[in-house]
Design a protein around this motif. Structure first.
Motif, mmCIF file in Angstrom:
data_model
loop_
_atom_site.group_PDB
_atom_site.id
_atom_site.type_symbol
_atom_site.label_atom_id
_atom_site.label_comp_id
_atom_site.label_asym_id
_atom_site.label_seq_id
_atom_site.Cartn_x
_atom_site.Cartn_y
_atom_site.Cartn_z
ATOM 1 N N THR A 67 0.873 -1.163 0.000
ATOM 2 C CA THR A 67 0.000 0.000 0.000
ATOM 3 C C THR A 67 0.906 1.207 0.000
ATOM 4 O O THR A 67 1.746 1.350 0.891
ATOM 5 N N GLN A 68 0.755 2.040 -1.027
ATOM 6 C CA GLN A 68 1.622 3.205 -1.144
ATOM 7 C C GLN A 68 1.089 4.344 -0.287
ATOM 8 O O GLN A 68 -0.110 4.593 -0.231
ATOM 9 N N ALA A 69 1.992 5.027 0.372
ATOM 10 C CA ALA A 69 1.620 6.196 1.161
ATOM 11 C C ALA A 69 1.530 7.409 0.235
ATOM 12 O O ALA A 69 1.929 7.354 -0.928
ATOM 13 N N ASP A 70 1.016 8.488 0.743
ATOM 14 C CA ASP A 70 0.920 9.725 -0.044
ATOM 15 C C ASP A 70 2.291 10.110 -0.563
ATOM 16 O O ASP A 70 3.279 10.056 0.159
ATOM 17 N N GLY A 71 2.351 10.498 -1.820
ATOM 18 C CA GLY A 71 3.613 10.910 -2.416
ATOM 19 C C GLY A 71 4.353 9.765 -3.076
ATOM 20 O O GLY A 71 5.238 9.984 -3.881
ATOM 21 N N GLY A 72 4.031 8.520 -2.732
ATOM 22 C CA GLY A 72 4.584 7.364 -3.424
ATOM 23 C C GLY A 72 5.988 6.959 -3.028
ATOM 24 O O GLY A 72 6.538 6.040 -3.595
ATOM 25 N N LEU A 73 6.612 7.624 -2.049
ATOM 26 C CA LEU A 73 7.983 7.270 -1.694
ATOM 27 C C LEU A 73 8.064 6.317 -0.512
ATOM 28 O O LEU A 73 9.105 5.762 -0.227
ATOM 29 N N GLU A 74 6.972 6.136 0.183
ATOM 30 C CA GLU A 74 6.951 5.203 1.296
ATOM 31 C C GLU A 74 5.660 4.421 1.234
ATOM 32 O O GLU A 74 4.723 4.783 0.539
ATOM 33 N N GLY A 75 5.626 3.329 1.972
ATOM 34 C CA GLY A 75 4.414 2.530 1.995
ATOM 35 C C GLY A 75 4.572 1.385 2.960
ATOM 36 O O GLY A 75 5.542 1.290 3.700
ATOM 37 N N THR A 76 3.593 0.497 2.927
ATOM 38 C CA THR A 76 3.596 -0.651 3.818
ATOM 39 C C THR A 76 3.546 -1.924 2.990
ATOM 40 O O THR A 76 2.699 -2.067 2.105
ATOM 41 N N LEU A 77 4.475 -2.848 3.275
ATOM 42 C CA LEU A 77 4.481 -4.149 2.618
ATOM 43 C C LEU A 77 3.752 -5.143 3.512
ATOM 44 O O LEU A 77 3.879 -5.098 4.725
ATOM 45 N N SER A 78 3.025 -6.059 2.881
ATOM 46 C CA SER A 78 2.321 -7.099 3.620
ATOM 47 C C SER A 78 2.627 -8.448 3.000
ATOM 48 O O SER A 78 2.830 -8.550 1.781
ATOM 49 N N ALA A 79 2.641 -9.474 3.813
ATOM 50 C CA ALA A 79 2.894 -10.828 3.329
ATOM 51 C C ALA A 79 1.732 -11.283 2.443
ATOM 52 O O ALA A 79 0.591 -10.848 2.613
ATOM 53 N N ILE A 80 2.042 -12.175 1.508
ATOM 54 C CA ILE A 80 1.014 -12.779 0.667
ATOM 55 C C ILE A 80 0.329 -13.851 1.502
ATOM 56 O O ILE A 80 0.998 -14.713 2.078
ATOM 57 N N GLU A 81 -0.996 -13.820 1.556
ATOM 58 C CA GLU A 81 -1.700 -14.661 2.520
ATOM 59 C C GLU A 81 -2.460 -15.825 1.919
ATOM 60 O O GLU A 81 -2.787 -16.763 2.646
ATOM 61 N N THR A 82 -2.749 -15.818 0.628
ATOM 62 C CA THR A 82 -3.590 -16.887 0.089
ATOM 63 C C THR A 82 -2.887 -17.621 -1.049
ATOM 64 O O THR A 82 -2.051 -17.053 -1.757
ATOM 65 N N ASP A 83 -3.252 -18.889 -1.225
ATOM 66 C CA ASP A 83 -2.719 -19.679 -2.333
ATOM 67 C C ASP A 83 -3.120 -19.073 -3.671
ATOM 68 O O ASP A 83 -2.363 -19.110 -4.635
#
Length: 106
Positions: A67-83
């Motif tokens: 998920t990209q934060a405002d401005g596109g230079l930072e964000g949050t990564l999340s693990a892939i959860e489903t097959d």
């Protein structure tokens, strides 16, 4: 315990890099192979590999939704959860590899 990772982008002329911070607080630099969006899952994805890998060397790819934060230079990564997500990512990766090999053959 959460699988979310914070990341910052560092820009280079040819490649993009992100710094991942593991659960112990260690920072590791990764190179972005490519990013893509999935309408089916309504998410964006990034595939990365450890920075400093030699060309042609076998590397372990990691995939995350982000998920990209405002401005596109930072964000949050999340693990892939489903097959289902893993299968879709593998299909996209296989297409990417096929396209790269076709370009190299030209």
């Amino acid at each position: 315990m959460t699988n979310d990772h914070n990341h910052d982008h560092e820009h280079d002329h040819d490649h993009e890099y992100i710094t991942l911070i593991d659960e112990e607080g260690n920072e590791e630099l990764y190179e972005i192979l490519f990013t893509f969006d999935s309408e089916d899952f309504d998410k964006s994805y990034v595939l990365v590999f450890p920075s400093g890998s030699e060309e042609g060397e076998e590397v372990e790819l990691s995939a995350f939704s982000y998920t990209q934060a405002d401005g596109g230079l930072e964000g949050t990564l999340s693990a892939i959860e489903t097959d289902e997500e893993w299968e879709m990512i593998e299909e996209v990766l296989n297409t990417f590899i096929s396209d790269e090999e076709a370009e190299e053959a030209e």
